[in-house]
Design an enzyme around this catalytic site. Sequence first.
Site, PDB file in Angstrom:
ATOM      1  N   HIS A 159      -7.864   7.909  -0.444  1.00 32.21           N
ATOM      2  CA  HIS A 159      -6.323   7.320  -0.567  1.00 32.21           C
ATOM      3  C   HIS A 159      -5.402   8.324  -0.794  1.00 32.21           C
ATOM      4  O   HIS A 159      -5.384   9.177  -1.887  1.00 32.21           O
ATOM      5  CB  HIS A 159      -6.239   6.341  -1.739  1.00 32.21           C
ATOM      6  N   ASP A 161      -5.136   5.153   3.666  1.00 32.76           N
ATOM      7  CA  ASP A 161      -6.593   5.255   3.381  1.00 32.76           C
ATOM      8  C   ASP A 161      -7.410   5.788   4.835  1.00 32.76           C
ATOM      9  O   ASP A 161      -7.210   5.713   5.642  1.00 32.76           O
ATOM     10  CB  ASP A 161      -7.298   3.768   3.106  1.00 32.76           C
ATOM     11  N   HIS A 171     -13.719   6.258   0.483  1.00 36.57           N
ATOM     12  CA  HIS A 171     -12.532   6.668   1.237  1.00 36.57           C
ATOM     13  C   HIS A 171     -11.597   7.437   0.239  1.00 36.57           C
ATOM     14  O   HIS A 171     -11.450   7.669  -1.020  1.00 36.57           O
ATOM     15  CB  HIS A 171     -11.806   5.314   1.685  1.00 36.57           C
ATOM     16  N   HIS A 197       0.964  -1.212   0.022  1.00 33.06           N
ATOM     17  CA  HIS A 197       0.023  -0.089  -0.164  1.00 33.06           C
ATOM     18  C   HIS A 197       0.884   1.172  -0.007  1.00 33.06           C
ATOM     19  O   HIS A 197       1.527   1.582   1.181  1.00 33.06           O
ATOM     20  CB  HIS A 197      -0.821  -0.206   1.246  1.00 33.06           C
TER      21      HIS A 197
HETATM   22 ZN    ZN Z   1      -5.396   3.213  -0.536  1.00 29.79          ZN
END
Ligand code: ZN
Length: 399
Positions: free
Chosen positions: A153, A71, A151, A67
């Site tokens: 990011h 998030d 969400h 990742h």
């Molecule tokens: Zn993300």
Amino acid sequence: MGSFRGRATTWLLAVATALGLALTGVGVAAPAQAAAKVAAPLPDRTYVLSSYYGPRCMPIAGSSTYHQGQDFGASKGTAVRAIAPGTVSRAGSVRGFGEWVVIDHSTGGERFSSLYAHLVDGTKHVKKGQKVKRGQRIGDVGSTGTSTSPHLHLEIWQGGYPGGSTVDPLSFMKSRGVDLRSLSTRNYARTTPSSCKYFTTAKVNMRSGPGESYQVLRTPQPNVVIKGKPGAGSGDWRQVTRNGRSGWIHKNYLSPGYTSQGTRYTLSSLNLRAKASTSSKVKRTIPADAQVTMLRGLKGSWQRVRYGGQNGWVSAQHISDTRDGAQVVRNTSGNTYSWVRPSTLQLREGPSTSTAKVVTLKRDQRVRHLATMKNGWLKVKHGGKTGYVATRYLTSNRP
Ligand SMILES: [Zn+2]
């Protein structure tokens, strides 16, 4: 979640205060603190910290196993703000990130970029080339691109996007005076599992290296369990193991969940039932060699499928992965039987009417499935004799 909000916030503030005091107490300096002033990307108490920067298991089919950002779970439409003054370098949509905005910053002698993904509309608030102020609204939280729920990011690229490299947004922001952990309503646990479990989404090649030119080691069927380590991969390829043997599979063919969609072929005519039981209502009879669509649901030896616009349950032992070629009948734990439908049926030496007759079978006689089928012909055993019969003359329904 509303009833927990007050308590969680109080607790988090207490933790943040304790951490702050501890850091001051041991005299840890924050050298970059004066270098750049930043602003939180979302208003206080509007978000939860859901998925953190670093190695992880793929949360969704085709996603990354490392990742590159942080998030923030938030309601759709929550204002997304520029974390520092800068110039918009990208605004629009892109595969994976969906609707996105990228801002280049040159603040306090530092060059970096901030990237905001899964927005509702990347061009609603800003345009490419536009100068923005710190804290200016540049988008709305959405769920576009590879995303399962609304969400934000956020990625931080030190040295600029895309030439630089990503850093952990939480520590980047914290060292510049914004502790995103203390401004959220909730922080999910930050844990990295030792192993990830995936399922193949289709029949797919497992190769000796991360590319199409590498040797094919094996070709697992759909919904086969594949293991991987968080972060193990290269580009679009994931390094995985299947029954302890390692190889590489393209990310688009791995999913954290079972893929319900897929095609199977009926090995004989069989009943589509309302429930997973022989006593439940027969909705219709599916002919042999018919294509059925797999649906989520396996109860004992019953599989849920869709055929002719109707959903129902069939005997899992009477559907097969492919129509042609050698294949394994599913659920080989027990014997699978079918019954002869016409008044007479020839058991033949091979999968063709041009091969010799072994024996003549009669209506309602039972044959046991052996492991292979070819072009609509099934290898069976009856009365100690082995041969082939065309599947369209068989039924799974006991007379
Ligand atoms: Zn993300």
